[in-house]
Design an enzyme around this catalytic site. Structure first.
Site, PDB file in Angstrom:
ATOM      1  N   HIS A  68      75.551 -34.860 -34.699  1.00 21.62           N
ATOM      2  CA  HIS A  68      75.162 -33.447 -34.675  1.00 21.62           C
ATOM      3  C   HIS A  68      75.291 -32.859 -36.079  1.00 21.62           C
ATOM      4  CE1 HIS A  68      75.350 -32.629 -30.194  1.00 21.62           C
ATOM      5  NE2 HIS A  68      75.951 -33.799 -30.274  1.00 21.62           N
ATOM      6  N   GLU A  97      83.809 -32.106 -28.943  1.00 23.11           N
ATOM      7  CA  GLU A  97      84.044 -33.548 -28.930  1.00 23.11           C
ATOM      8  C   GLU A  97      85.156 -33.943 -29.898  1.00 23.11           C
ATOM      9  OE1 GLU A  97      81.393 -36.897 -27.728  1.00 23.11           O
ATOM     10  OE2 GLU A  97      79.889 -35.600 -28.646  1.00 23.11           O
ATOM     11  N   ASN A 111      79.660 -30.031 -33.336  1.00 23.95           N
ATOM     12  CA  ASN A 111      80.129 -31.166 -32.546  1.00 23.95           C
ATOM     13  C   ASN A 111      80.511 -32.252 -33.543  1.00 23.95           C
ATOM     14  OD1 ASN A 111      80.187 -33.718 -31.201  1.00 23.95           O
ATOM     15  ND2 ASN A 111      79.071 -32.849 -29.481  1.00 23.95           N
ATOM     16  N   ASN A 123      74.216 -29.362 -24.453  1.00 25.10           N
ATOM     17  CA  ASN A 123      73.572 -30.552 -23.892  1.00 25.10           C
ATOM     18  C   ASN A 123      72.328 -30.201 -23.090  1.00 25.10           C
ATOM     19  OD1 ASN A 123      74.675 -33.089 -24.708  1.00 25.10           O
ATOM     20  ND2 ASN A 123      76.580 -32.546 -23.662  1.00 25.10           N
TER      21      ASN A 123
END
Length: 266
Positions: free
Chosen positions: A248, A34, A7, A149
């Site tokens: 991350h 992302e 990410n 998530n």
């Protein structure tokens, strides 16, 4: 074969970090989440200059996923998760690389709980269940990698009591993760590190990285014919310590050419 998931928290704003990691880690495949960039703004020239072909599914300001393959072009097979034609979020991309179906995903955050965003997360997760079951029926090698998530267990969060009503740790979400794995998938990191506290995310606030107050949000789920080839599953934790880096850290697995014999750690 080395497959990674990262990410990047903004592919253009942190392009220098991504390129530095690609050069250091040399993954054969990398799933990115992302992107926070529309399709036209994806830095394809810089990615290609680093030696990677790419397919991507972008979205302005939010979401966005991509799959990179070293010294080759990934064969794009899907953009978007099936099951809701009105879903405009760029959260799933799929490609074939060296005979392996690689699904890169970015599951919704879902906060605040309760509310519409949480309900959307549950609905998206259920759609993933349905599609994952279809992939297993094909009996082809499949890797589902990305930012889920979800902290599946208390071992995956530094302070479980604080997270009880967070959408990342709600009992409904953890149960959906368990149900997904029970279809026949293998959680690669947990398979090789069953009792260890391993995190993939550290918030920017309160010195979370320095205190190792992390969360395990990024997961690899492997179909049975890939799980039998699993050699390693690790986190490049040090990348989280770089300047201007994502919150991350990259996660990666290494696969053998064929089935391996290993004694699972206890």
């Amino acid at each position: 074969m080395k497959i990674a998931s990262y990410n990047v928290n903004g592919v253009n704003g942190r392009l220098d970090v991504l390129l530095r990691w690609l050069k250091e880690a040399e993954p054969d495949v990398a799933c990115l989440q992302e992107l926070k960039a529309p399709d036209a703004k994806f830095p394809v020239e810089a990615i290609e200059a680093a030696g990677y072909g790419a397919v991507w599914h972008g979205q302005k300001s939010w979401n966005g996923v991509a799959i990179l393959a070293r010294d080759q072009e990934p064969l794009l097979t899907r953009k978007g998760l099936p099951g809701d034609p009105d879903d405009s979020h760029s959260r799933y991309i799929e490609a074939v690389v060296d005979g392996i179906v690689v699904g890169g995903l970015y599951l919704p955050n879902g906060n605040p709980y309760p509310g519409g965003k949480f309900e959307y997360k549950l609905a998206w997760f259920r759609r993933l269940h349905e599609y994952a079951a279809e992939l297993l029926k094909l009996e082809v090698p499949v890797v589902l990698a990305g930012d889920y998530n979800v902290m599946p267990t208390e071992l995956d969060v530094y302070n479980p009591e604080r997270w009880t009503n967070d959408a990342l740790f709600r009992v409904e979400v953890r149960e959906l993760y368990r149900e997904l794995v029970s279809q026949g998938w293998t959680d690669a990191l947990r398979e090789l590190h069953p009792g260890e506290r391993i995190y993939t995310f550290w918030d920017y606030v309160r010195n979370a990285y320095g205190r190792d107050a992390g969360l395990r949000l990024d997961h690899f789920l492997l179909s049975p014919n890939i799980a039998e080839r699993l050699l390693k599953a690790e986190v490049d934790k040090h990348v989280r310590g770089w300047e201007h880096t994502s919150d991350h850290a990259p996660v990666w697995i290494e696969l053998a050419d064929g089935p391996v014999k290993r004694r699972r750690k206890r």
